[in-house]
Design an enzyme around this catalytic site. Structure first.
Site, PDB file in Angstrom:
ATOM      1  N   GLU A 209     -17.666  43.067 -77.275  1.00 49.74           N
ATOM      2  CA  GLU A 209     -17.023  44.382 -77.399  1.00 49.74           C
ATOM      3  C   GLU A 209     -16.078  44.667 -76.237  1.00 49.74           C
ATOM      4  O   GLU A 209     -15.689  45.808 -76.001  1.00 49.74           O
ATOM      5  CB  GLU A 209     -18.087  45.474 -77.510  1.00 49.74           C
ATOM      6  CG  GLU A 209     -18.963  45.287 -78.735  1.00 49.74           C
ATOM      7  CD  GLU A 209     -19.977  46.393 -78.937  1.00 49.74           C
ATOM      8  OE1 GLU A 209     -19.656  47.559 -78.681  1.00 49.74           O
ATOM      9  OE2 GLU A 209     -21.099  46.082 -79.352  1.00 49.74           O
ATOM     10  N   LYS A 339     -24.723  54.199 -87.447  1.00 50.84           N
ATOM     11  CA  LYS A 339     -23.836  53.102 -87.838  1.00 50.84           C
ATOM     12  C   LYS A 339     -23.882  53.049 -89.356  1.00 50.84           C
ATOM     13  O   LYS A 339     -24.922  52.714 -89.932  1.00 50.84           O
ATOM     14  CB  LYS A 339     -24.361  51.773 -87.278  1.00 50.84           C
ATOM     15  CG  LYS A 339     -24.296  51.627 -85.756  1.00 50.84           C
ATOM     16  CD  LYS A 339     -25.095  50.390 -85.347  1.00 50.84           C
ATOM     17  CE  LYS A 339     -24.820  49.964 -83.920  1.00 50.84           C
ATOM     18  NZ  LYS A 339     -25.805  48.940 -83.469  1.00 50.84           N
TER      19      LYS A 339
HETATM   20  P1  PGA Z   1     -24.327  45.201 -82.824  1.00 52.18           P
HETATM   21  O1  PGA Z   1     -24.612  45.889 -81.442  1.00 52.18           O
HETATM   22  O2  PGA Z   1     -23.169  45.829 -83.475  1.00 52.18           O
HETATM   23  O3  PGA Z   1     -24.131  43.764 -82.444  1.00 52.18           O
HETATM   24  O4  PGA Z   1     -25.596  45.364 -83.645  1.00 52.18           O
HETATM   25  C1  PGA Z   1     -24.239  47.176 -81.096  1.00 52.18           C
HETATM   26  C2  PGA Z   1     -25.410  47.946 -80.556  1.00 52.18           C
HETATM   27  O5  PGA Z   1     -26.524  47.402 -80.391  1.00 52.18           O
HETATM   28  O6  PGA Z   1     -25.291  49.146 -80.316  1.00 52.18           O
HETATM   29 ZN    ZN Z   2     -27.664  49.244 -79.730  1.00 55.78          ZN
END
Ligand code: PGA
Ligand code: ZN
Length: 432
Positions: A209, A339
């Site tokens: 990221e 998410k």
């Molecule tokens: P991921 O990680 O998108 O790889 O699941 C992001 C997070 O853990 O917040």
């Molecule tokens: Zn996380």
């Protein structure tokens, strides 16, 4: 409303160069829109299932041709020519067509791409900005802009596991606008890059990221280096810029112990370790401080941390209303990491948000480690009046697409930036 003319799926590549799904939705009035979906690496086990082709000869089995073909095929055939009362009906019909609890038959990636593309096409058809349309799905209007939480340093699954924890993020906690918050984040990031070069002899290695990922000797060094970078940028740690941590503890828990360097910690020791960080560092939010299924220890974590920091659930909750309800009842968290692809449709994510806000929790709308240049996440965070947004670092275009969209929304709407729950310096035991 116009009826739906067509849905088309396409395999595209995400920020890690891995396949993901894009959907094009065309309405009978001519409005059409594209939307693409992200993908995680440090995933929770309760997440809705992405459909991957599984052909080891192609993209290590990660291809999305089948999911894309479901969009152009079965989903298109079931939906073309139909009118939908609203997003909820569209999503309900998608879920019914798939027929599985985890969306594994047609693929959560295909379903979410359709859900988002439909929302965007309807917003265009209505002639309203996407954030307004998203707010309308909740029967609301956008009330605030989310405060940024920005990845500075990375470890864990996003950086080859040089330290167990996944991310140390900076929170420009007193910035009055997104514009100011981003310029402060840039200053801290540049200072951290210089520090990384001086201390570890490297600066270029970034994680998935965009966080800097030098070979930290331990997790505490990530925190003390972050404090040093804030100071070196001419900002006051804890007052101007605070810290948030994504421990992502699921990924170093073996069912009994947390593998902490050479140590094996039980849940109580893990809680004490994290509580100690609040005394030593200006930490205002701790995500996944314990593993996703260590349910019996989460209430203790919450008791110890919640007066001073947000107790944020990611893998623990998986944006899943049933898990959120359990966490509310057992007082296991105070904030939801939302998410949308963990649950698979916009309407179910809206249910998750309603539950969490109804319990007085804070909500962080979050990107995934595998992202695309699509920027719908910024509209979602504004439309749903999220308290925080987590997009990643301030490098890499798949991240910047969201920040740039937030800047545009800020200058168009002049909405206020949400305040942090309390002044971080007062909240934390850390003395600046
Ligand atoms: P991921 O990680 O998108 O790889 O699941 C992001 C997070 O853990 O917040
Ligand atoms: Zn996380």
């Amino acid at each position: 409303m116009n009826s739906l003319s067509s849905l088309t799926g396409r395999e595209i590549l995400d920020s890690r160069g891995r396949p993901t799904v894009e959907c094009r939705c065309v309405l009978s009035g001519g409005a059409w829109a594209l939307a693409s979906v992200p993908s995680g690496a440090s995933t929770g086990s309760a997440e809705a299932r992405e459909l991957r082709d599984g052909d080891p000869q192609r993209y290590l089995g990660l291809g999305c041709r089948t999911a894309a073909a479901h969009l152009s095929g079965e989903i298109h055939q079931a939906f073309a020519g139909r009118s939908f009362a609203d997003q909820r009906q569209f999503d309900r019909d998608l879920i019914e067509l798939d027929g599985t609890a985890d969306k594994s038959r047609l693929g959560a990636n295909a379903l979410l791409a359709a859900s988002l593309a439909f929302a965007r096409a309807v917003a265009l058809d209505r002639g309203v900005p996407l954030y307004d349309h998203f707010a309308g799905l909740l029967g609301d209007i956008p009330r605030q802009l989310p405060r940024l939480t920005i990845n500075l340093f990375s470890g864990g699954k996003h950086a080859g596991g040089q330290v167990p924890i996944q991310d140390v993020l900076i929170v420009p906690s007193s910035a009055a606008s997104t514009d100011v918050a981003l310029s402060q984040a840039f200053a801290v990031y540049q200072a951290a890059a210089r520090l990384t070069l001086e201390k570890y002899g490297m600066r270029a290695l970034t994680a998935d990221e965009g966080g800097l990922a030098p070979p930290f000797p331990d997790a505490e060094s990530m925190l003390s280096d972050a404090v040093a970078a804030i100071r070196a940028a001419g900002l006051q740690p804890g007052t101007d810029v605070a810290l948030a941590v994504d421990v992502a503890a699921t990924h170093f828990y073996d069912g009994r112990h947390y593998h902490w360097g050479s140590q094996r910690l039980d849940s109580g020791e893990m809680v004490q370790l994290l509580a100690g960080w609040l005394d030593r560092f200006p930490v205002v939010s701790i995500e996944d401080g314990l593993a996703e299924n260590d349910w019996s220890a989460w209430p203790e974590l919450c008791r110890c941390l919640a007066p001073r920091a947000l107790v944020l659930g990611d893998d623990l909750l998986c944006t899943n209303p049933a898990r959120i309800r359990r966490a509310i009842e057992s007082r296991s968290a105070t904030a939801l990491l939302l998410k949308v692809n963990q649950i698979g449709t916009l309407s179910e994510a809206a249910d998750a948000l309603r539950l969490a806000s109804g319990a007085g929790w804070r909500v962080t709308v979050s990107a995934r480690s595998g992202e695309t240049e699509d920027n719908w996440l910024a509209d979602l965070a504004v439309g749903w009046s999220a308290d925080q947004i987590k997009v990643g670092s301030i490098t890499q275009s798949e991240r910047l697409a969201k920040y740039n969209r937030l800047l545009a929304i800020e200058s168009d709407t002049h909405l206020p930036l949400v305040a942090w729950p309390a002044a971080p310096a007062e909240n934390s035991g850390f003395a600046p």
